[in-house]
Design an enzyme around this catalytic site. Structure first.
Site, PDB file in Angstrom:
ATOM      1  N   GLY A  41      28.886  25.608   7.533  1.00  0.00           N
ATOM      2  CA  GLY A  41      29.898  26.287   6.708  1.00  0.00           C
ATOM      3  C   GLY A  41      31.202  26.551   7.433  1.00  0.00           C
ATOM      4  CB  THR A  42      33.857  29.057   6.667  1.00  0.00           C
ATOM      5  OG1 THR A  42      33.846  28.769   5.274  1.00  0.00           O
ATOM      6  CG2 THR A  42      35.265  29.375   7.111  1.00  0.00           C
ATOM      7  CG  HIS A 450      33.081  49.162  41.360  1.00  0.00           C
ATOM      8  ND1 HIS A 450      34.295  49.347  40.734  1.00  0.00           N
ATOM      9  CD2 HIS A 450      33.358  48.823  42.657  1.00  0.00           C
ATOM     10  CE1 HIS A 450      35.274  49.155  41.613  1.00  0.00           C
ATOM     11  NE2 HIS A 450      34.722  48.838  42.784  1.00  0.00           N
TER      12      HIS A 450
END
Ligand SMILES: Cc1cc2nc3c(=O)[nH]c(=O)nc-3n(C[C@H](O)[C@H](O)[C@H](O)COP(=O)(O)OP(=O)(O)OC[C@H]3O[C@@H](n4cnc5c(N)ncnc54)[C@H](O)[C@@H]3O)c2cc1C
Length: 471
Positions: A41-42, A450
């Protein structure tokens, strides 16, 4: 004898194909009628995948343009974009994914009926071209999606005045491009073609770009676009546009009421999408509609027995529905499980993440600050700029911020809005936080590794408590 199935799905977009796979996993005999030559599909063929592939090319080009900063010595001359190779690579990505859906259909014993489907009565679907036949089904799921919507008075010739369907295939980089519409599709194409070298102008009727996002996000995007040399005309209405032999001429009325002529090689009309229901037989069956959309309830039942509808083609009890691939897929899973007799609960549309892959990219989930105030919350917000993070400095991507919107009374996180590097990935943490009804305190206590971009989420939570560590 017509072929008989437990479930017939009409349309193999991210709504339909996911519904089919889930239903098959749960033991249903499933057929999908799809009129295109490929499945997906799209999203796979014209939308999410080709546009994001082009954006990856734009990003690669940006890194190469900045080669000097990265200490890479390039041969003399400016790097250039080769659109033939760009399209070849993008199309290979698309083909790989659409073939992947075909493989999944085979694996789950789903029949792909190639042709256009029409609802022919309770439990009956006619395939009116291609593999013409009548299918019998205990249940039908309509997932026929959407197609680009035009603007009255502007004729889309698909050469000079185009939609996103053509904009993903432009053989050459236009020298100049006007984009009508500053929503997700408009700003993504602006980022792609500006990076490829076009002079880009975005014209948006509303006072800001990405008008559904938090106002701070819109302001940051506009600031960045202007820095990149994109002309942004908000509060501006295009009154006329006409294709000429050389390009397109436009007349716009700006926010201060002045008439402004514009000209470009290409005009991209990116003003939204309309539902695909023409010829589907909804009127003949008396199915309740809303301006062309199929109206469904919170479990995606239409007004006709045993016919469900999902994805871009629906409104939810008359309310506009987010046209997003992951939303259509979540609805497909829910309907398949309901048809298999499982207990299902309505989706919470306040918890739908929305990602826009412009540069800088945007990820958001939950209420904006303005929406939270309008709902009567005692709101507090915390923002943290990416620019302070070590990881962002290393990547050379220091624009943008993470903003948390929270309820002061219970400390609940109501919304998270990000613009900047990796925002479309980081929004996953925020989505889980909303799903689990997290407090800001819980985000503060969550240890973020981090050095990562995700530290901006933790720091924004600290900021919402008035105590960002690194500000
Ligand atoms: C340029 C662009 C970029 C986008 N980027 C994103 C993104 O980054 N993230 C995101 O979440 N969403 C994105 N979207 C939106 C997303 O593509 C749609 O929300 C999603 O594809 C909707 O899925 P769907 O299954 O409802 O419909 P669709 O994907 O439109 O699929 C419907 C299918 O039904 C078929 N069909 C229609 N009628 C019939 C019929 N009568 N018989 C047989 N077959 C029929 C069609 O051929 C089509 O294949 C983007 C859209 C565009 C245009």
């Amino acid at each position: 004898m017509p072929a008989s199935y437990d479930v017939v799905v009409i349309g193999a977009g991210t709504g339909g194909y996911v519904a089919a796979i889930r239903a098959a996993q749960l033991g249903k005999k499933v057929a999908v009628v799809e009129k295109q030559k490929a499945l997906g599909g799209t999203c796979l063929i014209w939308g999410c995948i080709p546009t994001k592939a082009l954006l990856e090319h734009a990003h690669a080009f940006k890194v190469i343009q900045d080669a000097k900063e990265w200490g890479v010595t390039m041969p003399a001359g400016a790097p250039a974009i080769d659109m033939r190779q760009v399209h070849a690579r993008k199309d290979k990505v698309v083909a790989g994914l659409t073939r992947g859906v075909e493989f999944l259909f085979k694996k789950n014993r789903i029949d792909w009926i190639k042709g256009t489907a029409r609802l022919a009565g309770t439990g009956r679907v006619d395939v009116v071209d291609g593999d013409r036949q009548t299918l019998q089904a205990s249940d039908i799921i309509v997932a026929t999606g959407s197609a680009p919507r035009g603007v009255p008075g502007i004729e889309i010739d698909r050469k000079r005045i185009v939609t996103s369907d053509e904009a993903i295939h432009l053989a050459e980089v236009p020298r100049s491009l006007v984009i009508l519409g500053g929503g997700a599709v408009g700003v993504e194409f602006a980022s792609i073609y500006r990076r490829f070298g076009s002079q880009v102008t975005i014209v948006e009727l509303l006072p800001r770009l990405v008008p559904l996002e938090d106002e701070a996000v819109s302001a940051e995007l506009e600031k960045s676009f202007r820095k990149q040399g994109i002309t942004v005309l908000t509060g501006t209405r295009v009154e006329r546009a006409a294709a000429t032999a050389e390009g397109v001429t436009l007349q716009a009325q700006t926010a201060d009421g002045k008439t402004q002529p514009l000209a470009a090689d290409i005009l991209l009309v990116a003003t939204g999408r309309s539902p695909v229901t023409t010829g589907l037989g909804t009127d003949e069956l008396g199915i309740r509609m809303d301006k062309g959309y199929i109206r469904v309830d919170s479990l995606y039942r239409t007004s006709a027995p045993n016919i469900a509808a999902i994805g871009d083609v629906i409104t939810l009890d008359g309310v506009a529905h987010p046209q997003l691939a992951h939303v259509s897929s979540a609805e497909g899973v829910l309907v398949a499980e309901r048809l298999a007799g499982q207990e299902v609960r309505p989706l919470n549309y306040d918890h739908v993440p929305v990602c826009t892959y412009c540069d800088p990219e945007i990820g958001s989930v939950g209420l904006t600050e303005a929406e939270a105030r309008a709902r009567g919350y005692d709101v507090r917000v915390g923002s943290f700029p990416y620019g302070v993070l070590g990881r962002a400095k290393m990547a050379g991507e220091t624009e943008g911020f993470v903003k948390i919107v929270a309820d002061r009374r219970y400390d609940e996180v109501l919304g998270v809005h990000m613009i900047g590097p990796r925002s479309t990935e980081l929004v996953a943490e925020a989505t889980l936080a909303l799903r689990l009804e997290c407090t800001v305190e819980e985000l503060v206590r969550t240890i973020h590794a981090h050095p990562t971009f995700a530290e901006a989420v933790g720091e924004a939570a600290h900021a919402a408590h008035g105590a960002a560590i690194h500000l």
